[in-house]
Write a protein that holds these residues in place. Structure first.
Motif, mmCIF file in Angstrom:
data_model
loop_
_atom_site.group_PDB
_atom_site.id
_atom_site.type_symbol
_atom_site.label_atom_id
_atom_site.label_comp_id
_atom_site.label_asym_id
_atom_site.label_seq_id
_atom_site.Cartn_x
_atom_site.Cartn_y
_atom_site.Cartn_z
ATOM 1 N N LEU A 61 0.567 -1.290 0.233
ATOM 2 C CA LEU A 61 -0.688 0.019 -0.421
ATOM 3 C C LEU A 61 0.949 1.728 -0.446
ATOM 4 C CD1 LEU A 61 -2.348 -0.701 0.046
ATOM 5 C CD2 LEU A 61 -2.955 0.170 2.663
ATOM 6 N N ALA A 62 2.162 1.229 0.784
ATOM 7 C CA ALA A 62 3.141 2.515 1.140
ATOM 8 C C ALA A 62 3.202 2.923 -0.174
ATOM 9 C CB ALA A 62 3.587 1.809 1.830
ATOM 10 N N LEU A 63 3.807 1.122 -1.047
ATOM 11 C CA LEU A 63 5.182 2.038 -2.732
ATOM 12 C C LEU A 63 3.561 1.983 -3.444
ATOM 13 C CD1 LEU A 63 6.909 -1.537 -2.440
ATOM 14 C CD2 LEU A 63 7.951 0.658 -1.874
ATOM 15 N N GLU A 64 1.974 1.441 -3.255
ATOM 16 C CA GLU A 64 0.938 2.342 -4.578
ATOM 17 C C GLU A 64 1.100 3.702 -3.909
ATOM 18 O OE1 GLU A 64 -0.047 0.708 -6.104
ATOM 19 O OE2 GLU A 64 -1.489 2.631 -7.069
ATOM 20 N N ALA A 65 1.100 4.315 -2.725
ATOM 21 C CA ALA A 65 1.011 5.386 -2.266
ATOM 22 C C ALA A 65 2.367 6.378 -2.977
ATOM 23 C CB ALA A 65 0.700 5.208 -1.358
ATOM 24 N N LEU A 66 3.272 6.105 -2.751
ATOM 25 C CA LEU A 66 3.901 6.548 -3.558
ATOM 26 C C LEU A 66 4.073 7.239 -4.993
ATOM 27 C CD1 LEU A 66 5.502 7.279 -0.896
ATOM 28 C CD2 LEU A 66 7.690 5.193 -1.668
ATOM 29 N N ARG A 67 3.803 5.958 -5.813
ATOM 30 C CA ARG A 67 3.737 5.808 -7.265
ATOM 31 C C ARG A 67 2.955 6.876 -7.816
ATOM 32 N NH1 ARG A 67 5.158 -0.057 -7.997
ATOM 33 N NH2 ARG A 67 2.911 0.038 -7.148
ATOM 34 N N GLU A 68 1.764 6.239 -6.810
ATOM 35 C CA GLU A 68 0.711 7.192 -7.405
ATOM 36 C C GLU A 68 0.244 7.970 -5.929
ATOM 37 O OE1 GLU A 68 -1.227 8.421 -10.165
ATOM 38 O OE2 GLU A 68 -0.597 6.243 -10.655
ATOM 39 N N PRO A 69 -0.455 9.273 -6.324
ATOM 40 C CA PRO A 69 -0.094 9.342 -4.926
ATOM 41 C C PRO A 69 -1.766 9.887 -4.430
ATOM 42 C CG PRO A 69 1.644 11.279 -5.303
ATOM 43 C CD PRO A 69 1.274 9.872 -6.496
ATOM 44 N N ALA A 70 -2.265 9.688 -5.400
ATOM 45 C CA ALA A 70 -3.689 10.173 -5.365
ATOM 46 C C ALA A 70 -4.025 8.989 -4.771
ATOM 47 C CB ALA A 70 -4.128 10.457 -6.640
ATOM 48 N N SER A 71 -3.953 7.639 -4.550
ATOM 49 C CA SER A 71 -4.204 6.327 -4.962
ATOM 50 C C SER A 71 -4.648 5.882 -3.058
ATOM 51 C CB SER A 71 -3.110 5.635 -5.167
ATOM 52 O OG SER A 71 -2.083 5.504 -4.378
ATOM 53 N N THR A 72 -4.651 7.264 -2.363
ATOM 54 C CA THR A 72 -4.919 7.419 -1.207
ATOM 55 C C THR A 72 -5.843 6.702 -0.659
ATOM 56 O OG1 THR A 72 -4.409 7.774 1.309
ATOM 57 C CG2 THR A 72 -5.332 9.238 -0.291
ATOM 58 N N GLY A 73 -6.337 5.851 0.598
ATOM 59 C CA GLY A 73 -7.678 5.646 1.309
ATOM 60 C C GLY A 73 -7.554 4.290 1.090
ATOM 61 N N THR A 74 -7.250 3.674 0.365
ATOM 62 C CA THR A 74 -7.546 1.886 -0.237
ATOM 63 C C THR A 74 -6.956 1.096 1.208
ATOM 64 O OG1 THR A 74 -5.966 2.464 -2.130
ATOM 65 C CG2 THR A 74 -6.724 0.229 -1.976
ATOM 66 N N HIS A 75 -8.848 0.654 1.102
ATOM 67 C CA HIS A 75 -8.768 -0.615 2.520
ATOM 68 C C HIS A 75 -8.667 -2.058 1.995
ATOM 69 C CE1 HIS A 75 -10.864 1.490 5.961
ATOM 70 N NE2 HIS A 75 -10.114 2.850 5.004
ATOM 71 N N VAL A 76 -7.807 -2.633 2.503
ATOM 72 C CA VAL A 76 -6.636 -4.085 2.738
ATOM 73 C C VAL A 76 -7.484 -4.760 4.023
ATOM 74 C CG1 VAL A 76 -5.506 -5.928 2.245
ATOM 75 C CG2 VAL A 76 -5.113 -3.979 0.891
ATOM 76 N N CYS A 77 -8.323 -5.805 3.665
ATOM 77 C CA CYS A 77 -9.365 -6.594 4.763
ATOM 78 C C CYS A 77 -8.126 -7.898 4.667
ATOM 79 C CB CYS A 77 -10.918 -6.437 4.443
ATOM 80 S SG CYS A 77 -10.777 -7.281 6.067
ATOM 81 N N THR A 78 -7.658 -8.687 5.612
ATOM 82 C CA THR A 78 -6.374 -9.583 5.419
ATOM 83 C C THR A 78 -7.523 -11.044 6.284
ATOM 84 O OG1 THR A 78 -5.444 -9.381 7.688
ATOM 85 C CG2 THR A 78 -4.598 -8.466 5.384
ATOM 86 N N PRO A 79 -7.706 -11.720 5.926
ATOM 87 C CA PRO A 79 -8.632 -12.700 6.477
ATOM 88 C C PRO A 79 -7.801 -13.932 7.228
ATOM 89 C CG PRO A 79 -8.289 -14.004 4.317
ATOM 90 C CD PRO A 79 -7.277 -12.066 4.066
ATOM 91 N N THR A 80 -8.370 -14.519 7.842
ATOM 92 C CA THR A 80 -8.168 -14.872 9.092
ATOM 93 C C THR A 80 -8.438 -16.689 8.293
ATOM 94 O OG1 THR A 80 -9.991 -14.356 10.247
ATOM 95 C CG2 THR A 80 -8.733 -13.426 11.612
ATOM 96 N N GLN A 81 -7.454 -17.307 10.100
ATOM 97 C CA GLN A 81 -7.472 -18.534 9.301
ATOM 98 C C GLN A 81 -7.271 -19.766 10.870
ATOM 99 O OE1 GLN A 81 -6.114 -20.459 6.494
ATOM 100 N NE2 GLN A 81 -6.961 -22.762 7.711
ATOM 101 N N LEU A 82 -8.785 -20.395 10.715
ATOM 102 C CA LEU A 82 -9.008 -21.394 11.884
ATOM 103 C C LEU A 82 -7.866 -22.117 12.054
ATOM 104 C CD1 LEU A 82 -10.129 -21.460 15.145
ATOM 105 C CD2 LEU A 82 -11.983 -23.140 13.431
ATOM 106 N N LEU A 83 -6.933 -22.224 13.150
ATOM 107 C CA LEU A 83 -6.014 -22.899 12.866
ATOM 108 C C LEU A 83 -6.483 -24.783 13.988
ATOM 109 C CD1 LEU A 83 -2.396 -21.500 13.147
ATOM 110 C CD2 LEU A 83 -3.470 -22.878 11.650
ATOM 111 N N LEU A 84 -6.748 -25.732 13.932
ATOM 112 C CA LEU A 84 -6.945 -26.377 14.653
ATOM 113 C C LEU A 84 -5.939 -27.115 15.515
ATOM 114 C CD1 LEU A 84 -9.855 -27.820 12.486
ATOM 115 C CD2 LEU A 84 -10.562 -26.706 14.358
ATOM 116 N N ARG A 85 -5.902 -27.271 16.091
ATOM 117 C CA ARG A 85 -5.208 -28.196 17.007
ATOM 118 C C ARG A 85 -6.339 -28.830 18.395
ATOM 119 N NH1 ARG A 85 -0.729 -24.380 15.948
ATOM 120 N NH2 ARG A 85 -1.416 -23.088 17.241
ATOM 121 N N ARG A 86 -5.582 -29.013 19.481
ATOM 122 C CA ARG A 86 -6.224 -30.545 20.331
ATOM 123 C C ARG A 86 -6.753 -30.046 21.595
ATOM 124 N NH1 ARG A 86 -2.581 -35.502 20.337
ATOM 125 N NH2 ARG A 86 -2.053 -35.264 17.987
ATOM 126 N N SER A 87 -6.916 -28.540 21.575
ATOM 127 C CA SER A 87 -7.535 -27.723 23.106
ATOM 128 C C SER A 87 -9.499 -27.630 22.684
ATOM 129 C CB SER A 87 -7.479 -26.271 23.068
ATOM 130 O OG SER A 87 -7.350 -25.823 21.978
#
Lengths: 332, 332
Positions: free
Chosen positions: A295-321
């Motif tokens: 996102l930072a690189l993108e903003a550096l290349r294209e100063p107008a591109s501010t305001g992007t939201h990236v939502c990263t997913p989560t992952q359930l790790l099944l273990r022994r509890s």
DNA sequence: AGTCATAATGGCATCGTTTTCGGTCAATTG
DNA sequence: CAATTGACCGAAAACGATGCCATTATGACT
């Protein structure tokens, strides 16, 4: 640079062009300059080049702590993306409120970094405005701010999924150990709780929420409260792994078997969670850092591109509890 | 800067003097300039000032990984010392051998940092020589190099003390789980083993050393080997907490109670060690970072002062994984 | 052969500071 | 009162790169 120029018998302009991969240099000259630079083990001074280009070649990361695995891992991901783009990483740790204030007053990255990335700083409105004065693109992680570039974890989906997992296993008395919003309500705290609540309500169960302090102690206290209820839960979801680990400790001491009597789920994929076989929600901090870097690189290349939201997913790790509840009532 | 000068009606020289706390400025002028700079939220460009002073106001830290708690904490200590001195912290993570090579070829801190601090990089002789070309003071941590500024942990004393503690508790069959020197023999690995060996020999016991891979897995495998011996140990010392935690996991699975049947001691004071009540040797990484920072500052002030060695002590943290051996033989 | 585009190169101003040097002015001294 | 001394301040030359513009070689085409 003058030495390199003299050695190859060309002008400074040409050397500069070669070292910047700029066009307009004959291939054989380019090669000779490269060789000379290599021999003299010469590298351009970011200081000087930045003075005229206005770019510093550096990106600043601001974070509250460095100890926890989470921040180190985010920095790793961020650093990799940046170094690939030839940028250096500047790190500011703002532990105390005092450090925060003086930093926001002096704004050291001002004219000393091309972009600033905050990591889970949970800034106030006023602090945002102060940061704007830095005058470089800003990227925020760990909180969601309208109109600004953000990378945030889908906390709600994480706890929603985790709770559904417990419901699917057949649990119905599922409790949640969280924290009081001390810092004026961290966003992730609210989101995690809401995911749990939603899953419970949509399935026709009543949420059961105890709020304690953060850290192990909170987990211990929370579990203590739950175990002293008239009808203890068969499964517990914790706001963080640290809380879950504290809760686990209480359970061990009380002799309550996990997951036979009580299933336990954490959040964060803390280093210790793997060792203790704790089922948890992983938020891929490496990826968060990498996305923030992009996102930072993108903003550096294209100063107008501010305001992007990236939502990263989560992952359930099944273990022994976690396991299906025993049909018989009662603990132990 | 010109704006500040205009606003106060003085020359750039004077503004510069004020902002550098240089003498030769009348108090009331000084104050007016300060006020103007504050209003315009102006800070000097390190870029430009560095161009003429030759100082960059930055110190570079080079490390192999960022995830482990150890490195983050060292960085914290380092960062605090540096920020107090008004220096910024630049972080280079060199994970792969390839990253290491290109870094050593390009030497990005060249002319871009005032000092370089390596964290547990375990450099080879050749790599040292390459780093010298950076032309700034170097400080090394995690290894001991004659004639160079180093901060190193007294690993030997750490395991020596830990082993003596076990001996004092009455143990005699004390095993050690370590790693093979994969990277051509990390110094800390050798030192930790030697401390254990010395304590065993001086007390008339025979050392018992199994070498596995690093990380949890090594601990699991190591403990597996020990548990399948004809006469298992009553106490185990692990080279790292990670190994100890893996060993602990094996013990739990095998149903061997800790510390009743087997005492366990780790090394590092890993985050998870506290949660699991693991007795361990703390090496105060915060302090290591701070000492390294101080060494760098000293070298900056007094370029001739290179070659200082600082040896930081370790501290045995007694928790619930160690106890006197049971008089009866046999596990469980 | 002469003209013209094009590519390659050099010269020079410039970025934002620090630093040196010289100048001004008030205060102190003989 | 004149001379000397300091304290304070401004002008200008660096620092090491880049970017614009002018200049020169190199072919290609009429």
């Amino acid at each position: 640079m003058r030495d390199v120029a003299r050695r190859t018998g060309v002008s400074l302009s040409t050397v500069s062009r070669v070292l910047r991969d700029a066009p307009g240099v004959a291939p054989h000259v380019r090669e000779r300059v490269r060789a000379a630079a290599e021999e003299l083990s010469y590298v351009v001074s970011r200081n000087a080049s930045g003075l005229v280009t206005g770019r510093t070649g550096r990106v600043a990361a601001v974070l509250p702590r460095l100890g926890p695995w989470y921040f180190g891992t985010v920095l790793s991901g961020l650093g990799d993306v940046l170094s690939e783009a030839g940028l250096d990483l500047l790190v500011y740790r703002l532990g105390s409120q005092e450090a925060r204030d003086t930093w926001l007053r002096d704004l050291p990255p001002r004219r000393n970094a091309d972009a600033v990335i905050t990591l889970s700083m949970d800034l106030t409105e006023d602090e945002y405005r102060r940061m704007d004065r830095i005058g470089v693109p800003l990227v925020f992680t760990g909180q969601r701010v309208p109109g600004r570039s953000c990378v945030h974890v889908d906390n709600r989906a994480g706890t929603l999924g985790a709770t559904r997992h417990l419901l699917n296993l057949g649990h119905s008395r599922i409790a949640y150990i969280g924290t009081h919003g001390e810092h004026g309500g961290k966003e992730s705290v609210v989101e995690r709780l809401s995911g749990y609540t939603e899953a419970m309500i949509e399935s026709g169960h009543t949420p059961w929420h105890v709020a304690k302090s953060a850290g192990h102690r909170g987990g211990e206290h929370g579990m203590g409260e739950l175990l002293s209820a008239a009808d203890p839960p068969t499964a517990v979801l914790a706001e963080t792994d640290e809380i879950a680990l504290g809760a686990l400790r209480s359970l061990r001491r009380a002799g309550v078997p996990v997951p036979e009597a009580i299933s336990l789920v954490g959040f964060d994929n803390h280093e210790a969670a793997a060792v203790l076989d704790l089922t948890t929600v992983d938020q891929e901090p490496r990826r968060i850092g990498a996305e923030a870097g992009r996102l930072a690189l993108e903003a550096l290349r294209e100063p107008a591109s501010t305001g992007t939201h990236v939502c990263t997913p989560t992952q359930l790790l099944l273990r022994r509890s976690t396991a299906a509840p025993r049909s018989t009532r009662g603990l132990s």
